[in-house]
Design a protein around this motif. Structure first.
Motif, PDB file in Angstrom:
ATOM      1  N   LEU A  59       0.846  -1.193   0.000  1.00  0.00           N
ATOM      2  CA  LEU A  59       0.000   0.000   0.000  1.00  0.00           C
ATOM      3  C   LEU A  59       0.881   1.242   0.000  1.00  0.00           C
ATOM      4  N   LYS A  60       0.487   2.234  -0.782  1.00  0.00           N
ATOM      5  CA  LYS A  60       1.296   3.475  -0.878  1.00  0.00           C
ATOM      6  C   LYS A  60       0.629   4.592  -0.084  1.00  0.00           C
ATOM      7  N   ASN A  61       1.453   5.444   0.527  1.00  0.00           N
ATOM      8  CA  ASN A  61       0.948   6.572   1.332  1.00  0.00           C
ATOM      9  C   ASN A  61      -0.198   6.153   2.235  1.00  0.00           C
ATOM     10  N   HIS A  62       0.109   5.210   3.092  1.00  0.00           N
ATOM     11  CA  HIS A  62      -0.923   4.577   3.923  1.00  0.00           C
ATOM     12  C   HIS A  62      -0.930   5.201   5.321  1.00  0.00           C
ATOM     13  N   ASN A  63      -2.125   5.548   5.812  1.00  0.00           N
ATOM     14  CA  ASN A  63      -2.230   6.185   7.133  1.00  0.00           C
ATOM     15  C   ASN A  63      -2.013   5.140   8.238  1.00  0.00           C
ATOM     16  N   LEU A  64      -1.109   5.452   9.163  1.00  0.00           N
ATOM     17  CA  LEU A  64      -0.750   4.508  10.231  1.00  0.00           C
ATOM     18  C   LEU A  64      -1.649   4.653  11.460  1.00  0.00           C
ATOM     19  N   LYS A  65      -2.534   5.626  11.440  1.00  0.00           N
ATOM     20  CA  LYS A  65      -3.367   5.910  12.619  1.00  0.00           C
ATOM     21  C   LYS A  65      -4.053   4.667  13.200  1.00  0.00           C
ATOM     22  N   PRO A  66      -4.660   3.805  12.364  1.00  0.00           N
ATOM     23  CA  PRO A  66      -5.351   2.640  12.945  1.00  0.00           C
ATOM     24  C   PRO A  66      -4.404   1.595  13.550  1.00  0.00           C
ATOM     25  N   TYR A  67      -3.117   1.693  13.275  1.00  0.00           N
ATOM     26  CA  TYR A  67      -2.179   0.645  13.709  1.00  0.00           C
ATOM     27  C   TYR A  67      -1.330   1.062  14.914  1.00  0.00           C
ATOM     28  N   THR A  68      -1.577   2.268  15.410  1.00  0.00           N
ATOM     29  CA  THR A  68      -0.800   2.720  16.580  1.00  0.00           C
ATOM     30  C   THR A  68      -1.773   3.159  17.665  1.00  0.00           C
ATOM     31  N   SER A  69      -1.452   2.828  18.914  1.00  0.00           N
ATOM     32  CA  SER A  69      -2.406   3.076  19.992  1.00  0.00           C
ATOM     33  C   SER A  69      -2.537   4.566  20.347  1.00  0.00           C
ATOM     34  N   PHE A  70      -1.590   5.408  19.921  1.00  0.00           N
ATOM     35  CA  PHE A  70      -1.737   6.850  20.139  1.00  0.00           C
ATOM     36  C   PHE A  70      -2.826   7.433  19.235  1.00  0.00           C
ATOM     37  N   GLY A  71      -3.057   6.775  18.089  1.00  0.00           N
ATOM     38  CA  GLY A  71      -4.114   7.215  17.179  1.00  0.00           C
ATOM     39  C   GLY A  71      -3.883   8.592  16.588  1.00  0.00           C
ATOM     40  N   ASN A  94      -2.397  10.870  13.185  1.00  0.00           N
ATOM     41  CA  ASN A  94      -2.175  10.704  11.748  1.00  0.00           C
ATOM     42  C   ASN A  94      -0.686  10.744  11.411  1.00  0.00           C
ATOM     43  N   ALA A  95      -0.244   9.777  10.616  1.00  0.00           N
ATOM     44  CA  ALA A  95       1.112   9.788  10.049  1.00  0.00           C
ATOM     45  C   ALA A  95       1.067   8.790   8.902  1.00  0.00           C
ATOM     46  N   TYR A  96       1.678   9.154   7.792  1.00  0.00           N
ATOM     47  CA  TYR A  96       1.577   8.309   6.594  1.00  0.00           C
ATOM     48  C   TYR A  96       2.898   7.600   6.317  1.00  0.00           C
ATOM     49  N   ASN A 102       3.708   1.154  21.517  1.00  0.00           N
ATOM     50  CA  ASN A 102       4.808   1.837  22.202  1.00  0.00           C
ATOM     51  C   ASN A 102       5.558   2.758  21.240  1.00  0.00           C
ATOM     52  N   LEU A 103       4.812   3.253  20.252  1.00  0.00           N
ATOM     53  CA  LEU A 103       5.438   4.018  19.162  1.00  0.00           C
ATOM     54  C   LEU A 103       4.735   5.347  18.961  1.00  0.00           C
ATOM     55  N   LEU A 104       5.530   6.359  18.637  1.00  0.00           N
ATOM     56  CA  LEU A 104       4.943   7.624  18.212  1.00  0.00           C
ATOM     57  C   LEU A 104       5.580   7.986  16.872  1.00  0.00           C
ATOM     58  N   PHE A 105       4.774   8.008  15.806  1.00  0.00           N
ATOM     59  CA  PHE A 105       5.286   8.495  14.526  1.00  0.00           C
ATOM     60  C   PHE A 105       5.215  10.016  14.564  1.00  0.00           C
ATOM     61  N   CYS A 106       6.384  10.658  14.638  1.00  0.00           N
ATOM     62  CA  CYS A 106       6.447  12.113  14.787  1.00  0.00           C
ATOM     63  C   CYS A 106       6.285  12.820  13.443  1.00  0.00           C
ATOM     64  N   THR A 166      -2.140  15.939  17.608  1.00  0.00           N
ATOM     65  CA  THR A 166      -1.145  15.663  16.577  1.00  0.00           C
ATOM     66  C   THR A 166       0.108  15.155  17.287  1.00  0.00           C
ATOM     67  N   ALA A 167       0.996  14.566  16.514  1.00  0.00           N
ATOM     68  CA  ALA A 167       2.262  14.124  17.111  1.00  0.00           C
ATOM     69  C   ALA A 167       2.991  15.327  17.699  1.00  0.00           C
TER      70      ALA A 167
END
Ligand code: EPU
Length: 343
Positions: free
Chosen positions: A4-16, A18-20, A52-56, A299-300
């Motif tokens: 998948l290209k330019n895929h939003n990671l929001k559903p896969y991280t518990s912080f919820g 947006n990060a692509y 346990n991740l934050l996509f900044c 936001t991050a």
């Protein structure tokens, strides 16, 4: 296996937040994992439960989400039950499953978010026990040679929220399975505060229920309020510094840590009256100051700004530096609060 290209990671991280990711794949077999590791990319991140991740920032490389499943049991030894657990199994569901089988031992580690493959990375721990107390081995796929090698617990170099997977093997290892060893002669571990009142001989199930209750009271459910558990590690300081601080704050909770002393970061943050403190959509949790929550639209950048504010306030008041336990991911891979703040 779909890339998948330019895929939003929001559903896969518990912080919820947006990060692509420039590229994103989910793998359910070892073969798919090997194929995913062959996809050309400037950098990659291995994603488990994302708790346990934050996509900044948006990630410029490939995110590989590990969904390997399966548990096998070996009961042949007299004194232990050995379990081989694939990396993508959900940790809490696995703990529940062990208790349902009558394999006691993991009850203190109930309700920890994430998957089994992430458990060795930070040597998850709660209520007086850590993963390392039960870890038999960790199976690791080398991303260059594509061969699986088994690491003993000693080789994993487990420490407080630490292991070799955060250091030497950070970029080359993909955990594919974890071996768990449970003693058939079970002993309750009930020294920790909320478990000390459970009477003389509580069952593993009673401990499990009490741990769930305690966590539900103090820690926000990531499905309702985005968070990544303890944001900071409990700081470890030397005795001289401890003596100077405790002289001014005699009620400060503290725990022995070898030669040194471990402080409770939640207490330090709480003393700075930061519980409930909010910056943008990020807030210090009202029940446990060690947790930062996403009130909905954080936001991050909000989370980073709040983390920096907490760190600076605690440093000014107590002279103690807090280090984040949550891992920070930048545009090109792992980064840190200090680097993100430097811009
Ligand atoms: N405290 C406060 N105010 C707060 C939070 C804590 O005064 O807002 C005090 C408590 O009263 C207690 C002390 O600080 O005297 C320690 O608090 P607690 O027992 O809640 O544990 P913790 O040190 O804050 C650690 C782990 C948790 C784990 C618990 C229980 C770390 C970084 N965190 O928290 O792990 O569940 O102990 O064993 O070691 C996680 O890693 O995500 C996590 C939740």
């Amino acid at each position: 296996m779909q890339i998948l290209k330019n895929h939003n990671l929001k559903p896969y991280t518990s912080f919820g937040v947006n990060a692509y990711a420039a590229q994103f794949v989910t793998v359910t077999t070892l073969t798919q994992l090997k194929l995913a590791l062959a996809i050309p990319t400037p950098q990659r991140v291995i994603l488990g439960g994302g708790s346990n991740l934050l996509f900044c920032a948006d990630f410029a490389g490939l995110v590989i989400r590990i969904c390997l499943t399966g548990i096998s049991v070996n009961e042949s030894a007299d004194d232990t039950v050995s379990l081989h657990v694939a990396a993508g199994e959900n940790w809490h569901e696995f703990v529940q499953w062990t208790l349902a089988q009558g394999y006691d031992g993991l009850e203190n580690l109930a309700l920890i978010p994430g998957v089994i493959g992430a458990a060795p990375v930070q040597n998850i721990g709660a209520y007086g026990v850590e993963l390392k107390d039960f870890c038999d081995y960790v199976d690791v796929l080398d991303s260059e040679t594509l061969t699986v090698r088994r690491y003993t617990p000693e080789e994993c170099q487990f420490g407080y929220r630490d292991s070799i997977f955060k250091h030497e093997l950070k970029d080359s290892a993909v955990i594919t399975a974890v071996g768990i060893k449970l003693a058939k002669a079970w002993v309750a571990k009930i020294n920790y505060g909320p478990l000390a009142n459970l009477g003389k001989n509580p069952s593993a199930l009673t401990i499990f229920k009490q741990v769930c209750l305690t966590r539900q009271q103090k820690l926000p459910d990531p499905n309702k309020l985005g968070n990544a558990g303890s944001f900071f590690k409990n700081p470890i300081i030397n005795k001289a510094r401890f003596n100077a601080i405790v002289a001014k704050h005699p009620s400060m909770p503290h725990y022995p840590a070898g030669e040194n002393i471990k402080l409770a970061a939640g207490w330090l943050i709480d003393q700075c009256e930061l519980k409930g403190y909010q910056l943008g959509g990020a807030q210090v949790h009202t029940e446990q100051a060690l947790v930062i929550v996403n009130t909905g639209l954080a936001t991050a950048a909000d989370i980073v700004a709040l983390a920096k504010h907490i760190q600076t306030t605690v440093q000014t008041r107590f002279g103690v530096e807090l280090h984040h336990e949550v891992r920070f991911m930048g545009q090109h891979g792992e980064t840190s609060l200090a680097e993100v703040c430097r811009g």
